[in-house]
Design a protein around this motif. Structure first.
Motif, short mmCIF file in Angstrom:
data_model
loop_
_atom_site.label_atom_id
_atom_site.label_comp_id
_atom_site.label_asym_id
_atom_site.label_seq_id
_atom_site.Cartn_x
_atom_site.Cartn_y
_atom_site.Cartn_z
N SER A 7 0.82 -1.21 0.00
CA SER A 7 0.00 0.00 0.00
C SER A 7 0.86 1.26 0.00
O SER A 7 0.39 2.34 -0.36
CB SER A 7 -0.93 0.00 1.22
OG SER A 7 -0.19 0.07 2.43
N LYS A 8 2.12 1.12 0.42
CA LYS A 8 3.03 2.27 0.46
C LYS A 8 3.82 2.43 -0.84
O LYS A 8 4.59 3.37 -0.99
CB LYS A 8 4.00 2.13 1.63
CG LYS A 8 3.32 2.22 3.00
CD LYS A 8 4.33 2.14 4.12
CE LYS A 8 3.64 2.26 5.48
NZ LYS A 8 4.60 2.16 6.60
N VAL A 9 3.65 1.48 -1.75
CA VAL A 9 4.32 1.58 -3.04
C VAL A 9 3.46 2.44 -3.96
O VAL A 9 2.32 2.10 -4.24
CB VAL A 9 4.52 0.17 -3.67
CG1 VAL A 9 5.17 0.30 -5.04
CG2 VAL A 9 5.35 -0.70 -2.76
N ASN A 10 4.00 3.55 -4.41
CA ASN A 10 3.22 4.44 -5.28
C ASN A 10 3.93 4.62 -6.61
O ASN A 10 5.08 4.23 -6.79
CB ASN A 10 2.97 5.79 -4.59
CG ASN A 10 4.25 6.44 -4.11
OD1 ASN A 10 5.17 6.66 -4.90
ND2 ASN A 10 4.34 6.72 -2.81
N TYR A 11 3.20 5.26 -7.52
CA TYR A 11 3.71 5.40 -8.88
C TYR A 11 4.93 6.31 -8.97
O TYR A 11 5.63 6.32 -9.99
CB TYR A 11 2.61 5.93 -9.80
CG TYR A 11 1.47 4.96 -9.99
CD1 TYR A 11 1.64 3.80 -10.74
CD2 TYR A 11 0.22 5.18 -9.41
CE1 TYR A 11 0.61 2.90 -10.92
CE2 TYR A 11 -0.83 4.29 -9.59
CZ TYR A 11 -0.62 3.14 -10.34
OH TYR A 11 -1.65 2.24 -10.51
N SER A 12 5.22 7.06 -7.93
CA SER A 12 6.33 7.99 -7.98
C SER A 12 7.69 7.29 -8.08
O SER A 12 8.69 7.91 -8.46
CB SER A 12 6.33 8.90 -6.74
OG SER A 12 6.51 8.15 -5.56
N ILE A 13 7.74 5.98 -7.73
CA ILE A 13 9.03 5.28 -7.78
C ILE A 13 9.31 4.69 -9.15
O ILE A 13 10.41 4.20 -9.40
CB ILE A 13 9.12 4.17 -6.72
CG1 ILE A 13 8.21 2.99 -7.10
CG2 ILE A 13 8.81 4.69 -5.34
CD1 ILE A 13 8.47 1.75 -6.29
N ILE A 14 8.32 4.74 -10.07
CA ILE A 14 8.49 4.08 -11.36
C ILE A 14 9.64 4.69 -12.16
O ILE A 14 10.51 3.97 -12.66
CB ILE A 14 7.18 4.14 -12.18
CG1 ILE A 14 6.10 3.29 -11.50
CG2 ILE A 14 7.42 3.65 -13.61
CD1 ILE A 14 4.76 3.34 -12.20
N VAL A 15 9.66 6.02 -12.28
CA VAL A 15 10.72 6.68 -13.04
C VAL A 15 12.09 6.46 -12.41
O VAL A 15 13.03 6.03 -13.11
CB VAL A 15 10.42 8.19 -13.21
CG1 VAL A 15 11.63 8.90 -13.85
CG2 VAL A 15 9.19 8.39 -14.08
N PRO A 16 12.27 6.73 -11.09
CA PRO A 16 13.59 6.45 -10.48
C PRO A 16 13.99 4.98 -10.62
O PRO A 16 15.16 4.68 -10.88
CB PRO A 16 13.38 6.82 -9.01
CG PRO A 16 12.26 7.79 -9.01
CD PRO A 16 11.36 7.36 -10.11
#
Length: 392
Positions: free
Chosen positions: A280-289
């Motif tokens: 639940s803490k995994v969000n789309y903001s980490i996709i690019v990095p």
């Protein structure tokens, strides 16, 4: 499901099924253990798995130390330091700079660089054995790099354990480095001399399994406690204990005794790591990095293999093969991520992807390299006679 025995029965069943799946599809079992932990965490939440994590770390690092020989390091010191330095420069600093450019703060950038720097000794070693690649000439620089990484990563982990609460000052960093240097100095003297005592004890009381287990456990946890007394992590103490037994004449017997405990507690460690991941803490903001770091870290490892191969006098193709062998990340990345909880979801996904893609790359290295290195066609003599060739 809260009793210890019910938790343990669930975990053991899950690990057993995970191993069968890994064997069925000829895949490294570590990422399967992590995925299993993630799946279990979707249905149950446990609060009593920290003991498995601690013991798993200690046994994993002990075994890595057991595979490390001071005598071999002294003999190949120049080569190990040479390729190890190349590996560190190529894989630490580019990731650190990329993290800063992506907006991560100084401490997070440092942790990310440490997470992505070391290859997985466990996964790489298992792949080389399972795929029968140990005789390949590029394996020599790969093993030298893994030895250097084990020492460097254990040291970096010790530093991070001390600074997991925030950004350290230069004075604090210096103090920790001095403590690590002192511990390594005393540990080196201890290992070089106390191994005779261990040999004497084993020769006097025999190599019975029960005695060896008790002897190993006693010395292991004394050194772990000594490391924590220096303000360092349990990992570096366990690693030191492993190097001590590696210097004895009974290393092989100790290894046989330790392997079952390593496999069991190591499996529980990776499962526990999966349990600690909250999707639940995994969000789309980490996709690019994540995409940037995957591409960058894979390219730098391949470049490391090529340059290291040149230092060993290998061809460009053999160097690229060495680079492919270094792609999987695993146990050390997970250990480092545990010092910074906010990076655990990122690390879990990165380790899963790198271990899966890296394993495929090693397994299919022949096909991959054939794309970039075309085989030269051997000139074949014509079967026509001279008169036929001349048109007579």
């Amino acid at each position: 499901m809260e009793s210890f025995t019910s938790i343990l029965s669930l975990f053991m069943t899950a690990l057993f099924l995970s191993y069968l799946i890994a064997e069925k599809f000829k895949f490294p079992v570590i990422p399967i253990y992590i995925i299993t932990g993630i799946l279990i965490s979707l249905f149950y939440h446990f609060h009593s798995v920290h003991v498995f994590e601690a013991l798993g770390v200690i046994l994993l690092l002990f075994y890595i130390g057991l595979e490390f020989s001071l005598a071999e390091m002294e003999k190949n010191f120049k080569n190990i330091v040479g390729v190890g330095t190349v590996d560190f420069i190529f894989n630490f600093f580019p990731v650190f700079l990329a993290a800063r450019l992506l907006g991560f703060d100084l401490m997070s950038s440092f942790v990310i660089a440490v997470i992505l720097y070391p290859s997985s000794s466990a996964i790489v070693s298992k792949l080389l054995i399972d795929l029968k690649k140990l005789a390949n000439p590029e394996v020599e620089p790969v093993l030298a790099i893994l030895v250097f990484e084990d020492i460097a990563a254990a040291t970096l982990l010790a530093i991070l354990v001390n600074f997991s609460s925030g950004n350290p000052s230069s004075t604090e960093v210096l103090k920790v480095v001095v403590k690590i240097a002192l511990f390594i100095f005393f540990a080196f003297i201890f290992v070089k001399n106390f191994n005779r005592v261990v040999d004497f004890l084993i020769e006097k009381y025999g190599t019975a399994t029960e005695f060896l287990v008790l002897l190993v456990g006693t010395i292991l946890f004394i050194l772990v406690e000594a490391a924590t007394g220096f303000g360092l992590s349990e990992a570096i103490g366990a690693f030191t204990a492993g190097t001590l037994f590696a210097e004895t004449s009974h290393k092989d017997r100790v290894e046989q005794v330790v392997i079952p405990y390593r496999d069991l507690l190591g499996a529980l460690f990776f499962l526990s790591f999966g349990l600690s991941i909250d999707l639940s803490k995994v969000n789309y903001s980490i996709i690019v990095p994540l995409a940037v770091f995957l591409v960058l870290s894979f390219l730098t490892k391949i470049l490391t293999g090529i340059v290291s191969g040149k230092l060993y006098g290998l061809s460009l193709k053999r160097g690229a093969s060495a680079g492919l062998m270094l792609l999987p990340r695993g146990e050390f990345s997970i250990l480092v991520a545990a010092t910074t909880p906010k990076l655990v979801p990122f690390t879990a996904i990165y380790v899963l992807i790198s271990s899966v893609l890296g394993s495929i790359a090693v397994k299919e290295s022949g096909k991959i390299l054939s794309i970039f290195f075309k085989k030269k066609k051997a000139k074949t003599k014509s079967k026509l006679t001279r008169s036929q060739l001349l048109g007579d």
